[in-house]
Design an enzyme around this catalytic site. Sequence first.
Site, mmCIF file in Angstrom:
data_model
loop_
_atom_site.group_PDB
_atom_site.id
_atom_site.type_symbol
_atom_site.label_atom_id
_atom_site.label_comp_id
_atom_site.label_asym_id
_atom_site.label_seq_id
_atom_site.Cartn_x
_atom_site.Cartn_y
_atom_site.Cartn_z
ATOM 1 N N ASP A 69 -12.111 10.316 -6.876
ATOM 2 C CA ASP A 69 -11.701 8.890 -7.610
ATOM 3 C C ASP A 69 -12.054 9.375 -9.161
ATOM 4 O O ASP A 69 -13.212 8.717 -9.473
ATOM 5 C CB ASP A 69 -12.333 7.689 -7.022
ATOM 6 C CG ASP A 69 -11.691 6.502 -7.636
ATOM 7 O OD1 ASP A 69 -10.823 6.752 -8.629
ATOM 8 O OD2 ASP A 69 -12.143 5.120 -7.281
ATOM 9 N N ARG A 106 1.480 -6.366 -9.918
ATOM 10 C CA ARG A 106 2.034 -5.643 -8.633
ATOM 11 C C ARG A 106 2.016 -6.672 -7.559
ATOM 12 O O ARG A 106 2.444 -6.363 -6.633
ATOM 13 C CB ARG A 106 0.865 -4.580 -8.253
ATOM 14 C CG ARG A 106 -0.311 -5.044 -7.829
ATOM 15 C CD ARG A 106 -1.484 -3.931 -7.600
ATOM 16 N NE ARG A 106 -2.674 -4.467 -7.347
ATOM 17 C CZ ARG A 106 -3.433 -4.257 -6.174
ATOM 18 N NH1 ARG A 106 -3.074 -2.904 -5.781
ATOM 19 N NH2 ARG A 106 -4.530 -4.724 -5.789
ATOM 20 N N HIS A 112 0.314 3.772 -10.425
ATOM 21 C CA HIS A 112 -0.465 4.360 -9.263
ATOM 22 C C HIS A 112 0.233 4.970 -8.148
ATOM 23 O O HIS A 112 0.236 4.473 -7.022
ATOM 24 C CB HIS A 112 -1.030 2.947 -8.603
ATOM 25 C CG HIS A 112 -2.377 3.136 -8.021
ATOM 26 N ND1 HIS A 112 -2.627 4.252 -6.921
ATOM 27 C CD2 HIS A 112 -3.880 2.433 -7.894
ATOM 28 C CE1 HIS A 112 -3.804 4.094 -6.412
ATOM 29 N NE2 HIS A 112 -4.273 3.264 -6.912
ATOM 30 N N GLN A 123 -8.434 -6.619 -8.707
ATOM 31 C CA GLN A 123 -8.354 -5.396 -8.923
ATOM 32 C C GLN A 123 -7.091 -4.891 -9.490
ATOM 33 O O GLN A 123 -6.021 -5.369 -8.733
ATOM 34 C CB GLN A 123 -8.806 -4.781 -7.521
ATOM 35 C CG GLN A 123 -8.233 -3.396 -7.221
ATOM 36 C CD GLN A 123 -9.595 -2.401 -7.509
ATOM 37 O OE1 GLN A 123 -10.390 -2.895 -7.922
ATOM 38 N NE2 GLN A 123 -9.306 -1.274 -7.358
ATOM 39 N N ARG A 168 0.747 -1.139 0.021
ATOM 40 C CA ARG A 168 -0.128 -0.001 -0.119
ATOM 41 C C ARG A 168 1.148 1.239 -0.071
ATOM 42 O O ARG A 168 1.505 1.678 1.004
ATOM 43 C CB ARG A 168 -0.878 0.103 1.210
ATOM 44 C CG ARG A 168 -1.846 1.303 1.236
ATOM 45 C CD ARG A 168 -2.840 1.379 0.474
ATOM 46 N NE ARG A 168 -3.876 0.477 0.361
ATOM 47 C CZ ARG A 168 -4.896 0.171 -0.454
ATOM 48 N NH1 ARG A 168 -4.938 1.170 -1.327
ATOM 49 N NH2 ARG A 168 -5.837 -0.680 -0.103
ATOM 50 N N GLU A 216 -2.157 9.448 -10.939
ATOM 51 C CA GLU A 216 -1.476 8.226 -11.754
ATOM 52 C C GLU A 216 -1.494 8.518 -13.278
ATOM 53 O O GLU A 216 -2.520 8.612 -13.836
ATOM 54 C CB GLU A 216 -2.306 7.086 -11.350
ATOM 55 C CG GLU A 216 -2.652 7.051 -9.824
ATOM 56 C CD GLU A 216 -3.822 5.916 -9.557
ATOM 57 O OE1 GLU A 216 -4.052 5.051 -10.286
ATOM 58 O OE2 GLU A 216 -4.475 6.209 -8.503
#
Length: 331
Positions: A229, A106, A184, A101, A83, A288
């Site tokens: 968002d 990643r 991100h 997701q 995170r 991003e």
Amino acid sequence: MSSEKVLSSASASASASAPLASPHAELCRGINGLDKVVLRDPRGSSAEVYLYGAHVTSWKNDHGEELLFVSSKAIFKPPKAIRGGIPICFPQFSNVGSLEQHGFARNRLWTIDTDPPPFSTTSSSKTFVDLILKPSEEDMKIWAHSFEFRLRVALGPGGDLLLTSRIRNTSVDGKPFSFTFAYHTYFSVSDISEVRVEGLETLDYLDNLQNRERFTEQGDAITFESEVDKIYLSTPTKIAILDHEKKRTFVLRKDGLPDAVVWNPWDKKAKAMVDFGDEEYKHMLCVEAAAVEKPITLKAGEEWKGRQELSAVPSSYCSGQLDPQKVLHGS
């Protein structure tokens, strides 16, 4: 494909110097024994990249100040994604598709790429690491496409952080594939209520909080007072993030990535995330560089390149405007 193995923990330190082309890169152990590469520019800036996820978790300027946000509750334990920092979203951004997701890049172990094809780049950086990801047999079951994903993480002479992704369709049966993508990036900010983003004014965006309905941004800059968002479309190659309190401006330059996602979870979502502190939303902002609205399609043998360059410069804050404006409109 399964013969592609990341350096084992036992051999990591023994092979530290062998696989790294840059004299300013060092392979060592990170949190929970995960292998990471530390980049140190002779002028004092640094970056850290975990082989797990090819995940940049630190970027410091020549004063040793951390410029990226990583949650104090981040879980450095596969298969959980880390995170904060710069997660790589591939081959799927968010839930736009059938995969988990943000896709699987990643939370896979990447390998140090000892012999990458030459980079046609203007950067003269000598502080870098090259990483590569190829699909495992398990990956092929969930996303049946052959690819090579090469990532170079580099520190520029001025302390800039450069990420260059090259994704090639290595299919032998001629099958094309499509993907969405994002860097991100979690920027560290002093206080989200004192931050503004410039360069996205008047653009169309998809609002993820309203079922990706399309709107047009109003006003002369973006400020934050609640959850956001948004996927901004057809964005400029340069975006500025102004941190009033720190008197610092981040400049994000990008190439091959037409979209820009802006995200802050705010208080309620922050409390709902196990790997995110309840109050940490005040000290981070994700901006991003992305390709989301129009997926990228590669025919067999084709390669795509997507690049982002991050820099942090001192800024003054005059009547709500970037001073000088040349950060956005200059070179």
